[in-house]
Design a protein around this motif. Structure first.
Motif, short mmCIF file in Angstrom:
data_model
loop_
_atom_site.label_atom_id
_atom_site.label_comp_id
_atom_site.label_asym_id
_atom_site.label_seq_id
_atom_site.Cartn_x
_atom_site.Cartn_y
_atom_site.Cartn_z
N GLY A 1 0.82 -1.21 0.00
CA GLY A 1 0.00 0.00 0.00
C GLY A 1 0.85 1.26 0.00
N GLY A 2 1.96 1.22 0.73
CA GLY A 2 2.86 2.37 0.76
C GLY A 2 3.49 2.66 -0.58
N VAL A 3 3.91 1.60 -1.28
CA VAL A 3 4.53 1.77 -2.60
C VAL A 3 3.51 2.31 -3.60
CG1 VAL A 3 5.54 0.53 -4.55
CG2 VAL A 3 6.28 0.02 -2.23
N LEU A 4 2.30 1.75 -3.59
CA LEU A 4 1.26 2.22 -4.51
C LEU A 4 0.91 3.68 -4.27
CD1 LEU A 4 -1.17 -0.83 -4.59
CD2 LEU A 4 0.31 -0.07 -6.43
N LEU A 5 0.85 4.06 -2.98
CA LEU A 5 0.47 5.44 -2.66
C LEU A 5 1.58 6.43 -3.01
CD1 LEU A 5 -1.80 7.16 -1.43
CD2 LEU A 5 -0.70 6.86 0.80
N SER A 6 2.83 6.07 -2.68
CA SER A 6 3.93 7.01 -2.89
C SER A 6 4.35 7.13 -4.35
CB SER A 6 5.14 6.59 -2.04
OG SER A 6 5.60 5.30 -2.43
N ARG A 7 4.30 6.02 -5.09
CA ARG A 7 4.79 6.05 -6.46
C ARG A 7 3.71 6.28 -7.50
NH1 ARG A 7 8.89 1.36 -7.98
NH2 ARG A 7 8.87 2.70 -9.84
N PHE A 8 2.50 5.81 -7.20
CA PHE A 8 1.43 5.89 -8.21
C PHE A 8 0.19 6.63 -7.71
CE2 PHE A 8 3.89 2.00 -8.91
CZ PHE A 8 4.31 2.19 -10.22
N HIS A 9 0.22 7.10 -6.46
CA HIS A 9 -0.93 7.82 -5.87
C HIS A 9 -2.20 6.97 -5.91
CE1 HIS A 9 1.67 11.32 -5.84
NE2 HIS A 9 1.88 11.17 -7.13
N ILE A 10 -2.02 5.68 -5.67
CA ILE A 10 -3.14 4.74 -5.65
C ILE A 10 -3.41 4.34 -4.20
CG2 ILE A 10 -3.92 2.42 -6.28
CD1 ILE A 10 -2.23 2.68 -8.82
N ARG A 11 -4.65 4.46 -3.80
CA ARG A 11 -5.06 4.03 -2.46
C ARG A 11 -6.30 3.15 -2.60
NH1 ARG A 11 -8.68 5.59 1.48
NH2 ARG A 11 -8.04 5.12 3.61
N VAL A 12 -6.17 1.88 -2.27
CA VAL A 12 -7.30 0.96 -2.35
C VAL A 12 -8.17 1.18 -1.11
CG1 VAL A 12 -8.04 -1.45 -2.47
CG2 VAL A 12 -5.94 -0.72 -3.62
N PRO A 13 -9.44 1.55 -1.28
CA PRO A 13 -10.30 1.82 -0.12
C PRO A 13 -10.50 0.57 0.75
CG PRO A 13 -11.28 2.66 -2.16
CD PRO A 13 -10.12 1.80 -2.55
N ALA B 1 -7.83 -5.61 -6.71
CA ALA B 1 -8.21 -4.21 -6.89
C ALA B 1 -6.99 -3.34 -7.14
CB ALA B 1 -8.97 -3.72 -5.66
N ALA B 2 -5.89 -3.61 -6.41
CA ALA B 2 -4.66 -2.84 -6.59
C ALA B 2 -4.06 -3.08 -7.96
CB ALA B 2 -3.66 -3.20 -5.50
N ALA B 3 -4.09 -4.33 -8.44
CA ALA B 3 -3.55 -4.65 -9.76
C ALA B 3 -4.33 -3.92 -10.85
CB ALA B 3 -3.59 -6.16 -9.98
N ARG B 4 -5.65 -3.88 -10.72
CA ARG B 4 -6.47 -3.17 -11.71
C ARG B 4 -6.17 -1.68 -11.70
NH1 ARG B 4 -12.27 -6.17 -10.41
NH2 ARG B 4 -11.85 -8.10 -11.56
N ALA B 5 -6.08 -1.10 -10.49
CA ALA B 5 -5.78 0.33 -10.39
C ALA B 5 -4.39 0.65 -10.94
CB ALA B 5 -5.89 0.78 -8.94
N LEU B 6 -3.43 -0.25 -10.69
CA LEU B 6 -2.08 -0.03 -11.19
C LEU B 6 -2.03 -0.09 -12.71
CD1 LEU B 6 0.91 0.39 -10.64
CD2 LEU B 6 1.14 -2.09 -10.34
N ARG B 7 -2.74 -1.05 -13.29
CA ARG B 7 -2.79 -1.13 -14.76
C ARG B 7 -3.39 0.14 -15.35
NH1 ARG B 7 -4.20 -6.67 -13.95
NH2 ARG B 7 -6.42 -6.15 -14.15
#
Length: 223
Positions: free
Chosen positions: A120-132, A201-207
């Motif tokens: 979650g930290g990597v997704l938020l810091s690098r891609f601004h993705i936060r899975v609710p 959900a994170a994989a979809r948001a990252l794609r």
């Protein structure tokens, strides 16, 4: 006035404030973690159980306060799940240190929570993705918290099912065990299912984020 921004749904404002009532509740919950460990390791089972139960029972409180008072903050969005994870890891570590839970439960909880925290930290810091956070995840956390509280209290003990003769499956063997172990098992099963959901959900948001970056790059090159 604190700078504010809207979340993805555009329905709720998120501020950059630090000292909100919800965040203060989160900080207090965080301070309960070392207190719980000190009490438990000094043999104060009842006091440790009360501190842990209070910290766990207020899991919903900070989020509810933030939403009802319209003081949802970026810090609070990070603190709430992080403190849940810290309390979870500390709780399971504590009952392991006093010999009331097998090692594989420790490994499973710690690895799962580390995966969620780091990922979650990597997704938020690098891609601004936060899975609710989803409510089944809250239920899984609640089951685990209740189970840990039962193991901390260590009373009353209930007979094992006697289905096997291995020490690393308390409750399924014939030894008497705290009722809390059954909440632990229920929480583990539900939390694994929620982890799979978060991963998908994170994989979809990252794609989607990578595709958007690719389109922006192509548009910039064309310009």
């Amino acid at each position: 006035m604190a700078e504010k921004m809207r979340n993805a749904s555009g329905a709720e404002e998120v501020s950059y404030q630090i000292f909100t009532l919800a965040n203060i509740v989160s900080f207090v919950r965080l301070l309960m973690v070392p207190l719980y460990l000190i009490l438990l390791l000094n043999g104060c089972n009842l006091a440790a159980t009360l501190v842990f139960a209070t910290a766990a029972a207020t899991d919903f409180l900070d989020g509810q306060i933030a939403r009802r008072t319209h003081t949802v903050s970026r810090l609070g969005q990070l603190l709430d799940p992080a403190i849940d994870r810290i309390l979870m890891i500390t709780g399971v570590l504590g009952v392991f240190l006093v010999g009331r839970i097998p090692l594989w439960v420790i490994v499973l909880v710690v690895v799962r929570d580390a995966y969620l925290l780091i990922g979650g930290g990597v997704l938020l810091s690098r891609f601004h993705i936060r899975v609710p956070v989803v409510y089944p995840g809250k239920f899984a956390t609640t089951f685990l918290f209740v189970g840990f509280a039962g193991l901390l209290l260590n009373w009353p003990l209930v007979p094992g099912l006697g289905l096997c003769d291995v020490s690393w499956l308390p409750g399924f063997n014939g030894d008497a065990v705290s009722w809390g172990i059954w909440f632990i098992y229920a929480g583990l099963v539900l939390s694994l299912g929620v982890t799979i959901y978060y991963s998908v959900a994170a994989a979809r948001a990252l794609r989607a984020a990578l595709a958007e970056r690719s389109r922006e790059g192509c548009a910039h090159d064309a310009a």
